[in-house]
Structures are given as structure tokens and as C-alpha cells.
Design an enzyme around this catalytic site. Sequence first.
Site, PDB file in Angstrom:
ATOM      1  N   GLU A 109       0.868  -1.169   0.000  1.00 50.49           N
ATOM      2  CA  GLU A 109       0.000   0.000   0.000  1.00 50.49           C
ATOM      3  C   GLU A 109       0.905   1.219   0.000  1.00 50.49           C
ATOM      4  OE1 GLU A 109      -2.806   0.838   3.121  1.00 50.49           O
ATOM      5  OE2 GLU A 109      -3.670  -1.148   2.893  1.00 50.49           O
ATOM      6  N   ASP A 126      -5.800   9.906   9.929  1.00 52.55           N
ATOM      7  CA  ASP A 126      -4.509   9.342  10.334  1.00 52.55           C
ATOM      8  C   ASP A 126      -4.011   9.912  11.650  1.00 52.55           C
ATOM      9  OD1 ASP A 126      -3.568   7.449   8.243  1.00 52.55           O
ATOM     10  OD2 ASP A 126      -3.994   9.171   6.957  1.00 52.55           O
TER      11      ASP A 126
END
Lengths: 403, 285
Positions: free
Chosen positions: B50, B61
Amino acid sequence: MNISTSLRAGPDGKGHFGEFGGRYVAETLMPLILELEAAYTEAKADPAFHAELDDLLKHYVGRPSPLYFAERLTDELKGAKIYLKRDELNHTGAHKINNCIGQILLARRMGKTRIIAETGAGQHGVATATVAARFGLPCTIYMGARDIERQAPNVFRMKLLGAEVKAVESGSRTLKDAMNEALRDWVTNVHDTFYIIGTAAGPHPYPELVRDFQTVIGKEARAQILEREGRLPDLLVAAIGGGSNAIGLFHPFLDDEGVRIVGIEAAGRGLDTEEHAASLAGGRAGVLHGNKTMLLQDEDGQITEAHSISAGLDYPGIGPEHAWLNAIGRVEYQSATDTEALEGFQLLCRTEGIIPALEPSHAIAAVARIAPTMGKDQIIIANLCGRGDKDIFTVAEALGVKM
Amino acid sequence: MTDRLSARFAACAAQGRAALVTFVTAGDPDLATSAEILAALPGAGADVIEIGMPFTDPMADGPAIQRGNLRSLGSGTTLKAVLAMVKAFREGDTQTPIVLMGYFNPILSFGPERFAVEARAAGIDGCIVVDLPPEEAGELAPALAAHGLHLVRLATPTTDAHRLPTVLDGASGFLYYVAVAGVTGANSAAAADVAAAVARLKAATSLPIAVGFGVREPAQAAAIAVHADAVVVGSAIVDAIGAAAEARANDIPARVAAQVAALAQAVRTARHEAAGVGAGQENAA
């Protein structure tokens, strides 16, 4: 302009105003957003909800706020009659409380036991801390570290009211970063936490519900001007960061074709510099903080930093309904620089004995520019959405005065 | 079309093990180092890679990946450069699936159609767009599908039975299960909760289930690999890159490779070990 259907009907079922709005959030938050939407739809239809809201607005906030004829300002500018919608006289000194009262009633209805919010200038943080205290709920306010430096009085107010103020050190350390951090808190504490967003932006249904709670401003102003003058105004003016005070004033007038409506973005050090917060004049369509709207961004889609002397306007986006009203041309968007806002600030102090916040000082600056071009029989309503006590240190510094 | 993702998941399943998915932010700490890290990952045992597309405002995040994003943007990474880096990687590796992960605005700014065309040409296999739920996917999904790219959907602890069909409608490649409600790199989920969630998802879809968020150590990865089709590790690797960059280390790719090798070893042997432990317990009883 041909208005065939009401401009007040939006958003559509998916939260879109034209191409703007929507629900661009992490999947973890989607069920919560949908739950909030359902709860709000139910509350809107419940007379008991409105009765409690109206009672609090009257006895706790102090509504209706006056519509004041600014006689000396009118004389000074030698043009249209200027009325000021005095939302700075609300409890906590700004329009933000209108929305916070509505949202905390929703939070209580949904059984949420913890409140979070983001704040720029601190006005929304103070309003949120206020209602959290009033309803006995713990409250955490996210505020950019740079804003904490320039809005010390509001930080202290929030703490007095029992809120925990968390300094956000990431990114530009202002409002957008505070919003990122509040979203991170929300996604982590999904079960008990209600996020009171302060402006008419964010994922659907926030732009709609914040607008609805703020339209009390425009509904009152409409009734008040009809009573005072027997007719609608020729011009509405309000300052825009995210745009909640502006949409609150504008929305009840959107279908009145004869009413010109002007929103004022913060031009900072000038639209020809990179230091401004005018996302309509200097931005393009993009996605941030849960909605598609006009954003200040670079050619690679990275969000750029906004600048305004007013911490409350220092945001690289704008509410999606404003982006749409701009796109269809119903509302005209202009701007005022830091310098013009400071002049507007001083003008209102001197002529009316009112110290405005730096946010509505941008609207006053626009009034000073437009009123002289209008006839003496014409009428302007400007939204005085906050008082300036919080800004005196910033203004003193800008004027070179040592306190 | 050749579908690297399906082939890789099938191959891992045939070996009776979970796949290891590793996340790194493109351009972190800079593009040249990042390209070297990328090239080292398959040999170290990453089954799927990824690649984070950096964004100024990564709202989903935690601090580790936020800092990774800022390091990358600070070194001048653009979306175009990310695509070029993958294209260069493909010259040496035609088998390891690559999934881009990021936020919608840089893609919207680039243009969804142009993005799909260039991503496909670069050898990318799919995308995860964190802030593009099924309700808004119409702006990107058709372009990706037209060019043979998967749009990977996410399920979370808040995805109830009512919500799950919406998530699965149009899901492709694999299903990413976000094991904890929160941001990346925060707390880790209890293995029992993950097992229950994976069972629930498997009953609803035949797509492989990858589990991520809060997986840092080989032991945690192994515990998840017993139940899930794939384990995603991100923040721990990004943290290590950040620490090495701060220390001005000149062997960042080798350090990352060692970390990934340990994770891969744990993931590859997890089910065997679990079966062994289980059998041992049975004998003892």
C-alpha cells in the site's frame, strides 16, 4: 435572474447544494452521520424540540437581538440607511451560541454524553463550552496553537466554563488543523461523543442544521425591518469565514428577488498576495472536512494556508451552500483586506459606540464602500455577528499601540 | 485483464497463510529513499504494497502517518511523482500488487479520469480513498472500473448489519477491515474482536478480508493472521522511517526490510503455530 423554484429548498437528499456539499468522511463516521441526520429530521418535526429551543434562545441567549438603525454611521457615509443586526449582544457575544444551543439539544436527544468542538477565534469554543456547562456535559475544545496565542481571553473563558482546551500543533496550527483534530477525536470516540461543528460546513447534515439554527438571525431581521420600514431591505451584507452568520442572515431572503445580497470574504494582505482567506475569489472546487466546496489549494490539490487578521475568518474553505450561491450568482461575494477591516472596526467604534469583532469589521468595511453609492431612501442590513472585546489586543498591535 | 491482487490473495490462500500488506507513504522521507524502500519490500516478504499519497490534511490518520505525509510533502512529492515512482518499480517487479491509499482532494484535483488512466499505465492495481464513502464514490468509481482498477472499500467496528450491504455494493479487490474506531496507529484491537468481525464479514462477502489499524508488532500481526486473509501494517513502519530519517541514517531501506521480514515471518507461520499450540492444549487437556 429567473427564480423558478425556491432557492431555500436545499440541500438534496444526499446533502448536495448543486455540485457542492455531500458526505466525504471516513467509513467509521458514516453510520454516525446518518444517525445524526435521522435524529435531526425527527427533531425538526417535534414541536417540543422547537419549544425548548425557542425558550432557551429567548431567556438564555437574549433573543431577539435588536435591529438597530445606525444613524451616525449613515450620516457619515452619506448614502443608504444602515441597520445593524445586533447579534453581538447575544449571551457570549456572538452569533455562535444560536447554533450551539440547537446542537446540544440534539446531542441530549441522541443520548450523547461528551461534547467536542473546534474553534478559530474562540467564539465558537466559548459558545460550545457555555452550552456544555449549561447542560452539564464534559467538553473538549480543539484550537490551533497559533490561535491560542492571539485569542488568549477566549482561551481563559473556555477554561472558566469548565472546558478542556487542547492546543493543536499540526499543520498551520489554526482552524483547519483544529477541525482535523476534532474529527480524529470523533472517529476515536464514536459511541458517546457529539461533535458540535461551529460553521455551516462539514459533512451533511451539518451545513443544513447549522444554517437552520442560524436562520433565526434572518427571520428576525426580516420581521424587524418590515415593522420598522414597511418593506424589505435593498442590501444585506455579512462577513464570511465558513459562513454561518452570513447564511443565517441571507437564507430567509434568498427568494426575495429585490434584495441584493453580498458576502464579504477576508482578503488578508490582498487578493493579489498569497496571504488571504478568500476561497471563492482565490480557490477552486475540492474536498476537505467532509464536504465539497471552494478551497484554497495548490495545483496538486494540497490545501494551502489561509491568512486573515481575524482568526474567525482564517480558514481555507467556505460552507458549501455559499459555494453554490456563488456559482448560481444569487449572492455576490466581495472581499475586504486586513487594513480595510481595521478601518471598519475603528469607524464603528467612533460613530456608533460599538466595538465590533474583527469578523464583522469586514462587513462594516464593505458597507463603508457600498453605502455611499446608494440612495438615501435605500436600506442596508449588515450583520454585526460578534463583539470586539476579544480582538482589542490584535487591533492594538496592528495599530502600533503598546498595552 | 491480469489481476495481480486476486492472484496474490489466491496464492497466499493456497499456501494456507495470510498475506502481509505493508504501508509506506510515497516520498517519505524523500522520493529517492522511498523508491529504494519500495523496491526492498517484496524481497522482505510484503505480499501486497500500500502506498500512501501524501495530503496536507490526513484527517483519518494518527501522528505517525501525519508526520510521514508532512516529510513527504516537505521534500516536494506530487501525485505525478508518486505515479512515476510506481512505474519505475514495475520495471523490476511485475507481480507484487500495489494499492494507492489517500484522500480524495489530490485525485479530484488531478482529474479522476486522468488519474485512472495514468495509475493503470503506472502498474497500480487499486485504490483506497479514505474520505470517499460509497455515497460519494460515483465521482471516481466508474473511471477506476473502466481502467481495471479496484476501489477497495472499508468496513469498521461501526459498520452494522444495516450498513454492511452499502459498503459491499461495488466493493472489489479485497475488503479492508479497520479493526478499531479511531485513527491509524492508535490502540490495537483484541484478537477475539477481530476474529468475530472477520467471521461476520466472511458471511457477507467472498472478497478477501484485510485487517489493519493498530497492528504494530509481529505478535499482533500473527494473532490477526490466524483469522484474516491479510494483515496491514502501516504506522509502525512509517514511525521507523521517521526515526531513521531523524537520525540521518543512510540505511533506511535495509532497516525497513528487516522490520518487514520479522512481520512476514510471523504472518507466514501464524496459522501453523496456532494449530500447534491448539493441538498442544488439546493433548494437555
